[in-house]
Scaffold this motif. Structure first.
Motif, mmCIF file in Angstrom:
data_model
loop_
_atom_site.group_PDB
_atom_site.id
_atom_site.type_symbol
_atom_site.label_atom_id
_atom_site.label_comp_id
_atom_site.label_asym_id
_atom_site.label_seq_id
_atom_site.Cartn_x
_atom_site.Cartn_y
_atom_site.Cartn_z
ATOM 1 N N ALA A 18 46.368 -2.333 121.138
ATOM 2 C CA ALA A 18 47.423 -2.858 120.261
ATOM 3 C C ALA A 18 47.031 -2.758 118.795
ATOM 4 O O ALA A 18 47.895 -2.646 117.923
ATOM 5 N N GLN A 19 45.736 -2.787 118.522
ATOM 6 C CA GLN A 19 45.255 -2.670 117.140
ATOM 7 C C GLN A 19 44.951 -1.221 116.770
ATOM 8 O O GLN A 19 44.461 -0.937 115.677
ATOM 9 N N GLY A 20 45.207 -0.309 117.700
ATOM 10 C CA GLY A 20 44.996 1.115 117.420
ATOM 11 C C GLY A 20 43.536 1.515 117.364
ATOM 12 O O GLY A 20 43.191 2.505 116.721
ATOM 13 N N LEU A 21 42.685 0.750 118.022
ATOM 14 C CA LEU A 21 41.248 1.043 118.004
ATOM 15 C C LEU A 21 40.840 1.858 119.224
ATOM 16 O O LEU A 21 41.339 1.633 120.325
ATOM 17 N N THR A 22 39.921 2.783 119.028
ATOM 18 C CA THR A 22 39.340 3.514 120.151
ATOM 19 C C THR A 22 38.194 2.700 120.716
ATOM 20 O O THR A 22 37.739 1.722 120.095
ATOM 21 N N LEU A 23 37.714 3.104 121.879
ATOM 22 C CA LEU A 23 36.523 2.455 122.440
ATOM 23 C C LEU A 23 35.377 2.532 121.433
ATOM 24 O O LEU A 23 34.650 1.552 121.224
ATOM 25 N N GLN A 24 35.215 3.706 120.813
ATOM 26 C CA GLN A 24 34.133 3.908 119.837
ATOM 27 C C GLN A 24 34.280 2.959 118.650
ATOM 28 O O GLN A 24 33.304 2.338 118.223
ATOM 29 N N ASP A 25 35.515 2.821 118.124
ATOM 30 C CA ASP A 25 35.751 1.927 116.978
ATOM 31 C C ASP A 25 35.327 0.497 117.290
ATOM 32 O O ASP A 25 34.622 -0.140 116.512
ATOM 33 N N LEU A 26 35.788 -0.004 118.430
ATOM 34 C CA LEU A 26 35.494 -1.394 118.777
ATOM 35 C C LEU A 26 34.024 -1.577 119.127
ATOM 36 O O LEU A 26 33.403 -2.560 118.718
ATOM 37 N N ALA A 27 33.459 -0.633 119.860
ATOM 38 C CA ALA A 27 32.037 -0.732 120.225
ATOM 39 C C ALA A 27 31.179 -0.763 118.961
ATOM 40 O O ALA A 27 30.264 -1.598 118.844
ATOM 41 N N ASP A 28 31.459 0.128 118.006
ATOM 42 C CA ASP A 28 30.697 0.144 116.753
ATOM 43 C C ASP A 28 30.850 -1.182 116.012
ATOM 44 O O ASP A 28 29.873 -1.747 115.526
ATOM 45 N N GLY A 29 32.083 -1.691 115.926
ATOM 46 C CA GLY A 29 32.338 -2.942 115.216
ATOM 47 C C GLY A 29 31.727 -4.154 115.886
ATOM 48 O O GLY A 29 31.431 -5.149 115.230
ATOM 49 N N ALA A 30 31.538 -4.087 117.192
ATOM 50 C CA ALA A 30 30.966 -5.212 117.933
ATOM 51 C C ALA A 30 29.470 -5.044 118.185
ATOM 52 O O ALA A 30 28.839 -5.930 118.771
ATOM 53 N N GLY A 31 28.909 -3.909 117.770
ATOM 54 C CA GLY A 31 27.471 -3.692 117.929
ATOM 55 C C GLY A 31 27.034 -3.494 119.373
ATOM 56 O O GLY A 31 26.014 -4.039 119.797
ATOM 57 N N MET A 32 27.805 -2.726 120.124
ATOM 58 C CA MET A 32 27.443 -2.446 121.518
ATOM 59 C C MET A 32 27.739 -0.989 121.820
ATOM 60 O O MET A 32 28.394 -0.300 121.036
ATOM 61 N N SER A 33 27.295 -0.539 122.980
ATOM 62 C CA SER A 33 27.542 0.851 123.349
ATOM 63 C C SER A 33 28.965 1.010 123.881
ATOM 64 O O SER A 33 29.570 0.062 124.389
ATOM 65 N N VAL A 34 29.481 2.241 123.753
ATOM 66 C CA VAL A 34 30.801 2.560 124.281
ATOM 67 C C VAL A 34 30.812 2.337 125.786
ATOM 68 O O VAL A 34 31.786 1.828 126.356
ATOM 69 N N SER A 35 29.726 2.694 126.447
ATOM 70 C CA SER A 35 29.616 2.534 127.904
ATOM 71 C C SER A 35 29.752 1.063 128.306
ATOM 72 O O SER A 35 30.464 0.731 129.250
ATOM 73 N N THR A 36 29.075 0.185 127.579
ATOM 74 C CA THR A 36 29.144 -1.250 127.889
ATOM 75 C C THR A 36 30.574 -1.762 127.707
ATOM 76 O O THR A 36 31.101 -2.477 128.560
ATOM 77 N N LEU A 37 31.207 -1.381 126.606
ATOM 78 C CA LEU A 37 32.577 -1.821 126.347
ATOM 79 C C LEU A 37 33.527 -1.274 127.407
ATOM 80 O O LEU A 37 34.381 -2.002 127.921
ATOM 81 N N SER A 38 33.373 -0.017 127.758
ATOM 82 C CA SER A 38 34.228 0.597 128.781
ATOM 83 C C SER A 38 34.072 -0.119 130.120
ATOM 84 O O SER A 38 35.066 -0.404 130.805
ATOM 85 N N ARG A 39 32.859 -0.435 130.491
ATOM 86 C CA ARG A 39 32.608 -1.140 131.752
ATOM 87 C C ARG A 39 33.167 -2.563 131.697
ATOM 88 O O ARG A 39 33.671 -3.076 132.691
ATOM 89 N N LEU A 40 33.101 -3.194 130.528
ATOM 90 C CA LEU A 40 33.662 -4.541 130.352
ATOM 91 C C LEU A 40 35.185 -4.495 130.517
ATOM 92 O O LEU A 40 35.772 -5.311 131.230
ATOM 93 N N GLU A 41 35.839 -3.508 129.905
ATOM 94 C CA GLU A 41 37.294 -3.377 130.007
ATOM 95 C C GLU A 41 37.749 -3.034 131.429
ATOM 96 O O GLU A 41 38.813 -3.468 131.857
ATOM 97 N N SER A 42 36.972 -2.261 132.148
ATOM 98 C CA SER A 42 37.358 -1.854 133.505
ATOM 99 C C SER A 42 36.980 -2.888 134.563
ATOM 100 O O SER A 42 37.330 -2.732 135.732
ATOM 101 N N GLY A 43 36.262 -3.938 134.145
ATOM 102 C CA GLY A 43 35.858 -4.973 135.094
ATOM 103 C C GLY A 43 34.591 -4.639 135.852
ATOM 104 O O GLY A 43 34.191 -5.361 136.759
ATOM 105 N N LYS A 44 33.910 -3.565 135.495
ATOM 106 C CA LYS A 44 32.676 -3.162 136.168
ATOM 107 C C LYS A 44 31.451 -3.870 135.592
ATOM 108 O O LYS A 44 30.374 -3.792 136.156
#
Length: 184
Positions: A18-44
């Motif tokens: 909704a904020q137009g952010l990519t996984l990379q944008d949010l991961a960088d802004g939150a100080g985590m890896s894209v993989s971690t964020l992706s797994r968090l979003e997918s429930g893994k």
């Protein structure tokens, strides 16, 4: 609470998108890896405060916003419009892409003036009888009958007979504006 935790990943993804952010944008802004964020979003990956706090801060959300069901009040609460003897009750929210109204057409002794505007209209007669002037046609629709037409065809509607006609009308934004607003 278990259901809310299962839905957290999807809500997190929806908030990011909704904020137009990519996984990379949010991961960088939150100080985590894209993989971690992706797994968090997918429930893994199980959500923890250590992961959620930087993500929600970057999104400008509270953790509660991700856990609380996001069901909005579905009721439509808009004022009835009275115009040229018609009673127009909105049945959809104001910014809906398809406008739906319950319109009560009064009995008119004279033939209403034909109008033309962009759009398309579908209508259904709930009660009474509706006179539909459509181009060269002069039609009377009874309870339970429906019609659809291009509103660029000259048309007009009024009650036929001795009682008002109640109709459900559906049209696009242009058609809705023509039926519910007076000319400035």
């Amino acid at each position: 609470m278990v259901d809310e935790l299962r839905q957290l990943g999807g809500r997190l993804r929806a908030a990011r998108q909704a904020q137009g952010l990519t996984l990379q944008d949010l991961a960088d802004g939150a100080g985590m890896s894209v993989s971690t964020l992706s797994r968090l979003e997918s429930g893994k990956r199980q959500a923890s405060l250590e992961l959620l706090i930087p993500v929600t801060r970057r999104l400008g959300l509270r953790i509660d916003d991700l856990l609380r069901p996001q069901t909005a009040d579905p009721r439509v609460r808009r004022a009835v419009i009275r115009r040229e003897g018609m009673i127009i009750a909105p049945l959809t929210p104001e910014n809906s892409p398809v406008a739906t109204y319950r319109i009560t057409y009064p009995v008119h002794p004279e033939t209403p003036a034909l109008k033309v505007h962009d759009g398309y209209e579908w209508l259904y007669v709930l009660s009474g009888r509706l006179r539909l002037l459509l181009g060269e046609q002069d039609l009377v629709l009874g309870q339970g009958e429906a019609a659809e037409f291009d509103t660029r065809t000259p048309h007009a509607m009024s009650a036929a007979g001795d009682e008002p006609a109640q109709v459900i009308s559906i049209f696009n934004e242009t058609g809705a504006r023509m039926h519910t607003h007076t000319a400035d």
